[in-house]
Design a protein around this motif. Structure first.
Motif, PDB file in Angstrom:
ATOM      1  N   THR A 184      -8.835 -78.095  16.378  1.00  9.71           N
ATOM      2  CA  THR A 184      -9.852 -79.126  17.500  1.00  9.71           C
ATOM      3  C   THR A 184      -9.539 -80.465  17.029  1.00  9.71           C
ATOM      4  N   LYS A 186     -10.863 -84.421  17.632  1.00  9.39           N
ATOM      5  CA  LYS A 186     -12.208 -85.064  18.159  1.00  9.39           C
ATOM      6  C   LYS A 186     -11.855 -86.871  17.959  1.00  9.39           C
ATOM      7  N   GLN A 220     -15.210 -87.288  22.623  1.00 12.39           N
ATOM      8  CA  GLN A 220     -14.511 -86.227  23.287  1.00 12.39           C
ATOM      9  C   GLN A 220     -13.828 -85.467  22.202  1.00 12.39           C
ATOM     10  N   SER A 221     -13.604 -84.139  22.417  1.00  2.49           N
ATOM     11  CA  SER A 221     -12.728 -83.310  21.909  1.00  2.49           C
ATOM     12  C   SER A 221     -12.127 -82.199  22.689  1.00  2.49           C
ATOM     13  N   THR A 223      -9.323 -78.766  22.159  1.00  4.67           N
ATOM     14  CA  THR A 223      -8.893 -77.566  21.554  1.00  4.67           C
ATOM     15  C   THR A 223      -7.485 -77.016  21.714  1.00  4.67           C
ATOM     16  N   TYR A 291     -12.482 -72.006  29.216  1.00 10.96           N
ATOM     17  CA  TYR A 291     -13.551 -72.120  28.540  1.00 10.96           C
ATOM     18  C   TYR A 291     -13.928 -70.776  27.927  1.00 10.96           C
ATOM     19  N   ASP A 293     -17.148 -68.501  25.941  1.00 17.44           N
ATOM     20  CA  ASP A 293     -18.583 -68.489  25.611  1.00 17.44           C
ATOM     21  C   ASP A 293     -18.678 -67.027  24.328  1.00 17.44           C
ATOM     22  N   SER A 296     -23.001 -68.600  21.816  1.00 15.67           N
ATOM     23  CA  SER A 296     -23.538 -70.196  21.921  1.00 15.67           C
ATOM     24  C   SER A 296     -23.323 -71.079  22.773  1.00 15.67           C
ATOM     25  N   TYR A 298     -20.766 -71.970  26.516  1.00 13.02           N
ATOM     26  CA  TYR A 298     -19.329 -72.278  26.863  1.00 13.02           C
ATOM     27  C   TYR A 298     -18.849 -73.688  26.108  1.00 13.02           C
ATOM     28  N   SER A 299     -17.649 -73.594  25.669  1.00 17.72           N
ATOM     29  CA  SER A 299     -16.835 -74.532  25.059  1.00 17.72           C
ATOM     30  C   SER A 299     -15.405 -74.457  25.321  1.00 17.72           C
ATOM     31  N   PRO A 300     -14.667 -75.664  25.586  1.00 13.64           N
ATOM     32  CA  PRO A 300     -13.424 -75.835  26.012  1.00 13.64           C
ATOM     33  C   PRO A 300     -12.485 -75.047  25.001  1.00 13.64           C
TER      34      PRO A 300
END
Length: 348
Positions: A184, A186, A220-221, A223, A291, A293, A296, A298-300
């Motif tokens: 990641t 950031k 912003q981050s 991955t 994305y 999940d 916890s 959804y995250s990219p």
């Protein structure tokens, strides 16, 4: 209270006084005189009221913009109100400053009772340190001139990124097989960071899902993936560096691993992966973003990728994952989530 011909009435009272003297009634005549003068006093009385006048009121007499980065700006609003009973004439609203600015209605301007006008105050610093200024206001109200103080602190912009993890050990890996780890990146500064290049040193190492030209706004981050595919037996080490003209020095990830001729028993590479694919968007797009999940939210999982496939190799045995994909146009606008896909990873 109105009484016709009071002078005649008083004369009549005196006339009657002589009559009462004839009858010897002095007390009665005195009573009539008292009544006459009392009525005369009432005739001269009348209501009294204060003249109407304007009153200038301010929503605040001081504004603090706190800390603003040079090159950025912050705004607040000043309300000037007429809380009096007569029209208020705003004659001048002046501000002399190179760090603060004032915009709003022109003057002179009339403000009716119970009405207001608004002015926008802007702090756009060009020099570091504490800044202050004052707005001067004049009008036809008795409580002017009035003053409004302004204050703020300017600081230099900071360009910084954080890479997590900053080092990766792939352990022993069979020759010509690939292991992948998520990384990641950031933006921890307060200005945009645009990636100008990515370099890789060390045999067998590489990266995916990140390309030059990608921009990160503050906080912003993104991955992306770092992989190791040994071509020969033996230990290997290297570095992946992320370059940007905004950064004083590149952000980097140190990588290491070893190629072996047989499958190692410990540590073992991840035994599972999830292969995703989707149909192309009917609109013109720059690419797609995946994305995931893991329970916890959804995250990219990827940066913008042009392909219609993606492999997630960072899954754990016995876990359940949900995936969606979005389409991103050339302006960075992102579509809603696609239909959800679910993957259940079996135990070894």
């Amino acid at each position: 209270m109105e009484f016709p011909n009071l002078r005649g009435f008083v004369a009549e009272v005196f006339s009657r006084l002589s009559i009462y003297r004839l009858f010897g009634s002095i007390a009665t005549a005195a009573t009539l005189l008292l009544i006459a003068f009392t009525i005369f006093g009432c005739a001269s009385a009348g209501p009294h009221s204060s003249p109407s006048q304007p009153i200038l009121s301010l929503s605040a007499t001081s504004f603090n913009f706190n800390t603003v980065v040079i090159g950025k700006s912050a705004t607040q609003t000043l309300h000037i109100m007429n809380t009096g009973s007569a029209p208020l004439t705003l004659e001048s609203v002046t501000l002399k400053s190179t760090q603060f600015a004032l915009s709003g209605p022109s003057v002179p301007r009339t403000i009716l009772p119970a009405q207001k006008v608004d002015y926008t105050l802007t702090f756009e610093p060009s020099l570091t340190g504490t800044a202050s200024a004052a707005i001067q206001i004049t009008s036809n109200a008795s409580n002017t001139p009035a003053s409004v103080s302004l204050a703020g602190v300017a600081e230099k912009s900071v360009a910084a990124v954080q890479v997590s993890p900053s080092s990766i050990s792939f352990g022993n890996l069979k020759i010509q097989t690939t292991a992948t780890e998520n990384v990641t990146l950031k933006n921890t500064g307060d200005i945009n960071i645009t990636i100008s290049g990515i370099t890789v040193s060390g045999a067998g190492f590489g990266y995916s899902s990140l390309s030059p030209g990608y921009s990160l706004t503050p906080s912003q981050s993104v991955t992306f993936q770092v992989w190791f595919r040994p071509q020969a037996s033996g230990s290997a080490s290297g570095k992946i560096s992320i370059l940007s003209s905004n950064l004083a020095s590149p952000a980097s990830i140190t990588v290491s691993g070893a190629g072996v001729t047989s499958t190692p028993t410990s540590p073992s590479p991840l035994p599972h992966s999830v292969a995703l694919s989707w149909d192309p968007s009917i609109s013109s797009v720059a690419g797609y973003r995946v994305y995931r999940d893991d329970g916890s939210g959804y995250s990219p999982l990827s940066a913008i990728i042009p392909e219609l496939i993606y492999t997630d190799s960072s899954v754990n045995s016995g876990s359940t994952y949900h995936y969606v994909v979005t389409a991103v146009d050339s302006n960075g606008n992102e579509s809603v989530y696609s239909n959800e896909a679910t993957a259940v990873i079996p135990n070894p």
